[in-house]
Motif scaffolding. Structure first.
Motif, PDB file in Angstrom:
ATOM      1  N   GLN A 199       1.025  -1.109   0.127  1.00  0.00           N
ATOM      2  CA  GLN A 199      -0.060   0.036  -0.125  1.00  0.00           C
ATOM      3  C   GLN A 199       0.922   1.212   0.044  1.00  0.00           C
ATOM      4  OE1 GLN A 199      -1.021   2.445   2.741  1.00  0.00           O
ATOM      5  NE2 GLN A 199       1.031   1.694   3.951  1.00  0.00           N
ATOM      6  N   GLY A 200       1.960   1.172   0.376  1.00  0.00           N
ATOM      7  CA  GLY A 200       2.945   2.336   0.804  1.00  0.00           C
ATOM      8  C   GLY A 200       3.525   2.449  -0.821  1.00  0.00           C
ATOM      9  N   TYR A 201       4.033   1.547  -1.298  1.00  0.00           N
ATOM     10  CA  TYR A 201       4.547   1.698  -2.690  1.00  0.00           C
ATOM     11  C   TYR A 201       3.440   2.219  -3.685  1.00  0.00           C
ATOM     12  CZ  TYR A 201       7.565   0.713  -6.977  1.00  0.00           C
ATOM     13  OH  TYR A 201       8.181   0.691  -7.698  1.00  0.00           O
ATOM     14  N   GLU A 202       2.062   1.758  -3.446  1.00  0.00           N
ATOM     15  CA  GLU A 202       0.899   2.237  -4.333  1.00  0.00           C
ATOM     16  C   GLU A 202       0.782   3.786  -4.092  1.00  0.00           C
ATOM     17  OE1 GLU A 202      -3.177   0.762  -5.082  1.00  0.00           O
ATOM     18  OE2 GLU A 202      -3.056   2.094  -3.384  1.00  0.00           O
ATOM     19  N   ILE A 203       0.984   4.353  -3.100  1.00  0.00           N
ATOM     20  CA  ILE A 203       0.799   5.611  -2.679  1.00  0.00           C
ATOM     21  C   ILE A 203       1.874   6.350  -3.414  1.00  0.00           C
ATOM     22  CG2 ILE A 203       1.050   7.507  -1.022  1.00  0.00           C
ATOM     23  CD1 ILE A 203      -0.127   5.573   1.031  1.00  0.00           C
ATOM     24  N   MET A 204       3.308   5.899  -3.337  1.00  0.00           N
ATOM     25  CA  MET A 204       4.324   6.475  -3.770  1.00  0.00           C
ATOM     26  C   MET A 204       4.320   6.412  -5.442  1.00  0.00           C
ATOM     27  SD  MET A 204       6.286   7.585  -1.561  1.00  0.00           S
ATOM     28  CE  MET A 204       7.801   8.156  -1.648  1.00  0.00           C
ATOM     29  N   LEU A 205       3.788   5.100  -6.186  1.00  0.00           N
ATOM     30  CA  LEU A 205       3.426   5.519  -7.510  1.00  0.00           C
ATOM     31  C   LEU A 205       2.494   6.359  -8.083  1.00  0.00           C
ATOM     32  CD1 LEU A 205       4.276   3.463  -9.652  1.00  0.00           C
ATOM     33  CD2 LEU A 205       2.471   1.952  -9.265  1.00  0.00           C
ATOM     34  N   THR A 206       1.410   6.217  -7.195  1.00  0.00           N
ATOM     35  CA  THR A 206       0.327   7.634  -7.558  1.00  0.00           C
ATOM     36  C   THR A 206       0.861   8.923  -7.604  1.00  0.00           C
ATOM     37  OG1 THR A 206      -1.405   5.978  -6.455  1.00  0.00           O
ATOM     38  CG2 THR A 206      -1.940   8.320  -6.993  1.00  0.00           C
ATOM     39  N   LEU A 207       1.694   9.119  -6.570  1.00  0.00           N
ATOM     40  CA  LEU A 207       2.233  10.331  -6.563  1.00  0.00           C
ATOM     41  C   LEU A 207       3.372  10.702  -7.616  1.00  0.00           C
ATOM     42  CD1 LEU A 207       2.788  10.863  -2.591  1.00  0.00           C
ATOM     43  CD2 LEU A 207       1.011  12.108  -4.120  1.00  0.00           C
ATOM     44  N   ALA A 208       4.130   9.566  -7.724  1.00  0.00           N
ATOM     45  CA  ALA A 208       5.267   9.808  -8.702  1.00  0.00           C
ATOM     46  C   ALA A 208       4.723  10.012 -10.395  1.00  0.00           C
ATOM     47  CB  ALA A 208       5.873   8.617  -8.637  1.00  0.00           C
ATOM     48  N   ASN A 209       3.338   9.275 -10.451  1.00  0.00           N
ATOM     49  CA  ASN A 209       2.756   9.829 -11.517  1.00  0.00           C
ATOM     50  C   ASN A 209       1.831  10.918 -11.631  1.00  0.00           C
ATOM     51  OD1 ASN A 209       3.940   7.503 -13.024  1.00  0.00           O
ATOM     52  ND2 ASN A 209       2.528   6.170 -11.976  1.00  0.00           N
ATOM     53  N   GLY A 210       1.957  11.714 -10.529  1.00  0.00           N
ATOM     54  CA  GLY A 210       0.869  12.844 -10.489  1.00  0.00           C
ATOM     55  C   GLY A 210       1.535  14.294 -10.963  1.00  0.00           C
ATOM     56  N   THR A 211       1.082  15.123 -10.642  1.00  0.00           N
ATOM     57  CA  THR A 211       1.390  16.488 -10.833  1.00  0.00           C
ATOM     58  C   THR A 211       3.163  16.779 -10.518  1.00  0.00           C
ATOM     59  OG1 THR A 211       0.897  17.534  -8.805  1.00  0.00           O
ATOM     60  CG2 THR A 211      -0.901  17.570 -10.581  1.00  0.00           C
ATOM     61  N   THR A 212       3.650  17.756 -10.979  1.00  0.00           N
ATOM     62  CA  THR A 212       4.921  18.146 -10.667  1.00  0.00           C
ATOM     63  C   THR A 212       4.958  18.287  -9.192  1.00  0.00           C
ATOM     64  OG1 THR A 212       5.023  19.440 -12.696  1.00  0.00           O
ATOM     65  CG2 THR A 212       6.857  19.719 -11.118  1.00  0.00           C
ATOM     66  N   GLU A 213       4.000  18.945  -8.505  1.00  0.00           N
ATOM     67  CA  GLU A 213       4.091  19.080  -7.162  1.00  0.00           C
ATOM     68  C   GLU A 213       4.011  17.752  -6.125  1.00  0.00           C
ATOM     69  OE1 GLU A 213       0.813  21.672  -6.005  1.00  0.00           O
ATOM     70  OE2 GLU A 213       1.707  22.091  -4.093  1.00  0.00           O
ATOM     71  N   GLN A 214       3.131  16.693  -6.820  1.00  0.00           N
ATOM     72  CA  GLN A 214       3.064  15.504  -6.126  1.00  0.00           C
ATOM     73  C   GLN A 214       4.316  14.786  -6.135  1.00  0.00           C
ATOM     74  OE1 GLN A 214      -0.615  14.242  -8.365  1.00  0.00           O
ATOM     75  NE2 GLN A 214      -1.574  14.435  -6.352  1.00  0.00           N
ATOM     76  N   LYS A 215       4.921  14.974  -7.642  1.00  0.00           N
ATOM     77  CA  LYS A 215       6.366  14.178  -7.602  1.00  0.00           C
ATOM     78  C   LYS A 215       7.481  14.777  -6.815  1.00  0.00           C
ATOM     79  CE  LYS A 215       5.927  13.147 -12.398  1.00  0.00           C
ATOM     80  NZ  LYS A 215       6.424  13.513 -13.695  1.00  0.00           N
TER      81      LYS A 215
ATOM     82  N   LEU B 223       9.911   4.092  -9.949  1.00  0.00           N
ATOM     83  CA  LEU B 223       9.004   5.259  -9.682  1.00  0.00           C
ATOM     84  C   LEU B 223       9.451   6.496 -10.261  1.00  0.00           C
ATOM     85  CD1 LEU B 223       8.548   4.842  -5.742  1.00  0.00           C
ATOM     86  CD2 LEU B 223       6.856   4.698  -7.507  1.00  0.00           C
ATOM     87  N   GLY B 224      11.019   6.512 -10.775  1.00  0.00           N
ATOM     88  CA  GLY B 224      11.385   7.726 -11.248  1.00  0.00           C
ATOM     89  C   GLY B 224      11.989   8.600 -10.095  1.00  0.00           C
ATOM     90  N   LEU B 225      12.355   8.104  -9.009  1.00  0.00           N
ATOM     91  CA  LEU B 225      12.946   8.853  -7.806  1.00  0.00           C
ATOM     92  C   LEU B 225      14.468   8.715  -7.639  1.00  0.00           C
ATOM     93  CD1 LEU B 225      10.009   8.350  -4.952  1.00  0.00           C
ATOM     94  CD2 LEU B 225      10.300  10.169  -6.603  1.00  0.00           C
ATOM     95  N   THR B 226      14.940   9.517  -7.296  1.00  0.00           N
ATOM     96  CA  THR B 226      16.292   9.639  -7.059  1.00  0.00           C
ATOM     97  C   THR B 226      16.726   9.120  -5.698  1.00  0.00           C
ATOM     98  OG1 THR B 226      16.596  11.330  -8.758  1.00  0.00           O
ATOM     99  CG2 THR B 226      18.380  10.929  -7.583  1.00  0.00           C
ATOM    100  N   VAL B 227      17.537   8.165  -5.663  1.00  0.00           N
ATOM    101  CA  VAL B 227      18.018   7.604  -4.249  1.00  0.00           C
ATOM    102  C   VAL B 227      19.100   8.807  -3.641  1.00  0.00           C
ATOM    103  CG1 VAL B 227      19.344   6.023  -2.782  1.00  0.00           C
ATOM    104  CG2 VAL B 227      17.886   5.281  -5.136  1.00  0.00           C
ATOM    105  N   PRO B 228      18.765   9.334  -2.649  1.00  0.00           N
ATOM    106  CA  PRO B 228      19.556  10.452  -1.967  1.00  0.00           C
ATOM    107  C   PRO B 228      20.851   9.914  -1.229  1.00  0.00           C
ATOM    108  CG  PRO B 228      17.796   9.894  -0.255  1.00  0.00           C
ATOM    109  CD  PRO B 228      17.488   8.794  -1.595  1.00  0.00           C
ATOM    110  N   ASP B 229      21.674   9.486  -2.337  1.00  0.00           N
ATOM    111  CA  ASP B 229      23.120   8.942  -2.215  1.00  0.00           C
ATOM    112  C   ASP B 229      23.656   9.067  -3.480  1.00  0.00           C
ATOM    113  OD1 ASP B 229      25.257   7.703  -1.373  1.00  0.00           O
ATOM    114  OD2 ASP B 229      24.225   5.751  -0.765  1.00  0.00           O
ATOM    115  N   LYS B 230      24.695  10.308  -3.146  1.00  0.00           N
ATOM    116  CA  LYS B 230      25.491  10.544  -4.533  1.00  0.00           C
ATOM    117  C   LYS B 230      26.633   9.406  -4.749  1.00  0.00           C
ATOM    118  CE  LYS B 230      28.472  13.781  -2.147  1.00  0.00           C
ATOM    119  NZ  LYS B 230      29.117  13.028  -1.456  1.00  0.00           N
ATOM    120  N   ASP B 231      26.900   8.528  -3.870  1.00  0.00           N
ATOM    121  CA  ASP B 231      27.777   7.471  -3.930  1.00  0.00           C
ATOM    122  C   ASP B 231      27.362   6.286  -4.245  1.00  0.00           C
ATOM    123  OD1 ASP B 231      29.951   9.319  -3.139  1.00  0.00           O
ATOM    124  OD2 ASP B 231      29.393   9.162  -0.989  1.00  0.00           O
TER     125      ASP B 231
END
Lengths: 317, 100
Positions: free
Chosen positions: A164-180, A239-247
Motif C-alpha cells: 500500500q505504501g508503494y502504491e501511494i508513492m506510485l500514484t504521487l510519482a505519476n501525478g502533478t509536478t508538485e506531487q512528484k 518510480l522515477g525517484l532519485t536515491v538520495p545517495d550520490k555515492d
C-alpha cells in the motif's frame, strides 16, 4: 542436570533446528536478550502507530483512510503478538510498558522522525515496512518458538503494508509536478533512516556471535541492509525517484549496490533520545496509556462483579 | 485469580485457539489480555481473525493450562515406546488375507 550439560542440550536442540519453547531450560542470557529484543520490537510496533495515526484524519480519500486505519490496527495487533511472546519468558506486559515510558527500554529509531506530508505515509509503508520485512523474515526463522510464530503472522500482514505504501508513492510519482516533488522529498527524508533502522554496522555490533549461535539472529545487520538496498533501489528507479545517495553505484561484479557512508552519529543520537520526535512520541504513548487506565480498571471491576454475581446465582440454584 | 485481575490493570492472560475451517481442530493462535471471557473472545476476534483466519474461537485462561516440558518429555512419553503392539504394523498377516 549439570548446568554445562543443560547448555549443551540447549545448543544441540538449536543446532538441530528445533524451537525452544517457554517451559524449556534456557540460559539466563538467552532469556534476557530475547525479552530485550522482543519488547523493543513490540514497543516499535505501538510507537509506530503514531506517525501514521497522524494522517488518518487527513488521508486524501475514503479508500486511503480505510487502508490506513486497517494498517494502524495491524500495528496494534503486531504489538500485542509481540508482548504476548515476551510474556512467555516470564515478564509482565505492564512492566514492559513501564520500561518504555521510563526510557529504560528502546524502540526503533525510525519512529522518531516526523511524518510531514501525505507522501511520508507512502514512504513509511514502502521503506520502513520494507526494511522491517527484511529483518522479520530472518527473525521468523529464529530459535525461540513464540517469537518465531509471532513473526510468521506479522510477515504475512506486513506485505500489505509494504504494497500500500508503494502504491501511494506510485500514484504521487505519476501525478502533478508538485506531487512528484512531494514523493521525492519524502524519499529523501526516509531513505537514510530506513537504511539505518536495520541496526549498527557489523563492526560496531556487540555480542552478535553468541546471538547467532543461539539463532536469536541468523544474519548480520549489514547483510540484511545490503538486501534491503538491492531490492529497493530498482523499485525507486521504477518510480522515477532519485536515491538520495550520490555515492550509490551498482557493482557489476558482485551484483550488489554499494552505498555511501552512513551517518551513524545521527543514528546513535536518535537512539539516545535526541531525535526530532522522541519526546513527543513517548508523551503521546504515555498519555494514551494513562488516559485508558480507568477503562481497563472499570472493565476489570465489572468482570469481578459479574463473577461474584454468577457465583451467588450458582449457590442459590 | 480475581485478585490478580483487579490488581493488574492489564487484565488476565488468555490463550486463543482458532478453528480455521469446519471439521478441523482448533489450533493455538496466540494470547491476549482481557478482564473476562466475553471481552477476551471479542479481542481475539479483532486480533487473530482480521483476515478470515477462522470460523470458531476458544479462549482459555492461561493459568489453567498445565503443560509438559520438553526436558522430561523423554521419560514422560517413554512408556509408549515399548508397546509396539499398539501399532497395526506389529502384526504379521498371511499373504492372501484381504481387508485387514
Amino acid at each position: 542436570m549439570e548446568e554445562a550439560q543443560k547448555l549443551e542440550n540447549f545448543q544441540a536442540r538449536i543446532d538441530k533446528g528445533l524451537k525452544i519453547e517457554p517451559k524449556d531450560w534456557m540460559p539466563e542470557k538467552y532469556r534476557k536478550q530475547l525479552i530485550r529484543m522482543i519488547s523493543q520490537h513490540a514497543h516499535s510496533e505501538i510507537v509506530g502507530m503514531l506517525p501514521e495515526g497522524n494522517w488518518i484524519t487527513r488521508a486524501p480519500s475514503l479508500r486511503r483512510k480505510a487502508i490506513l486505519l486497517a494498517k494502524v490496527q495491524d500495528e496494534a495487533g503486531h504489538g500485542l503478538y509481540l508482548y504476548s511472546a515476551a510474556e512467555t519468558l516470564g515478564i509482565d506486559r505492564g512492566e514492559l510498558l513501564e520500561q518504555l515510558y521510563s526510557g529504560k527500554a528502546k524502540y526503533s529509531s525510525i519512529f522518531n522522525y516526523p511524518s510531514l506530508t501525505w507522501a511520508d505515509i507512502g514512504a513509511i509503508g514502502w521503506l520502513v515496512d520494507g526494511a522491517a520485512i527484511m529483518n522479520q523474515t530472518m527473525l521468523a526463522k529464529g530459535s525461540y518458538g513464540p517469537y518465531s510464530r509471532a513473526m510468521v503472522r506479522i510477515c504475512k500482514e506486513e506485505s500489505f503494508h509494504n504494497r500500500q505504501g508503494y502504491e501511494i508513492m506510485l500514484t504521487l510519482a505519476n501525478g502533478t509536478t508538485e506531487q512528484k516533488e512531494m514523493a521525492q522529498d519524502a524519499f529523501n527524508r526516509w531513505w537514510w533512516p530506513s537504511v539505518m533502522m536495520l541496526g549498527p554496522s557489523d563492526a560496531d555490533s556487540t555480542n552478535s556471535d553468541e546471538l547467532m549461535r543461539w539463532k536469536v539472529k541468523l544474519e548480520s545487520n549489514d547483510s540484511i541492509r545490503q538486501r534491503f538496498i538491492d531490492r529497493t533501489v530498482p523499485q525507486a528507479d521504477f518510480l522515477g525517484l532519485t536515491v538520495p545517495d550520490k555515492d550509490l553505484k551498482f557493482n557489476e561484479k558482485t551484483g550488489h549496490y554499494e552505498h555511501g557512508p552512513i551517518n551513524w552519529d545521527e543514528f546513535f543520537n536518535v537512539i539516545k533520545g535526541n531525535g526530532p520526535c522522541n519526546k513527543e512520541r513517548l508523551e503521546a504513548r504515555t498519555k494514551a496509556d494513562r488516559n485508558g487506565l480507568w477503562v481497563r480498571e472499570a472493565a476489570n471491576a465489572y468482570a469481578e462483579k459479574q463473577r461474584i454475581k454468577t457465583k451467588a446465582e450458582e449457590k442459590q440454584a | 485469580m480475581s485478585e490478580t485481575t483487579i490488581n493488574n490493570p492489564q487484565g488476565k492472560l488468555w490463550e486463543v485457539f482458532v478453528q480455521a475451517n469446519p471439521g478441523i481442530p482448533h489450533k493455538h493462535a496466540g494470547s491476549l489480555h482481557a478482564p473476562d471471557g466475553e471481552t477476551a473472545l471479542q479481542n481475539a476476534r479483532d486480533v487473530y481473525t482480521r483476515r478470515s483466519e477462522g470460523i470458531s474461537i476458544w479462549v482459555v485462561p492461561s493459568e489453567v493450562i498445565i503443560a509438559s516440558t520438553s526436558e522430561d518429555s523423554g521419560s514422560f512419553f517413554d512408556p509408549a515406546d515399548d508397546k509396539a503392539y499398539r501399532h497395526p504394523t506389529f502384526y504379521a498377516i498371511p499373504d492372501g488375507v484381504k481387508y485387514l
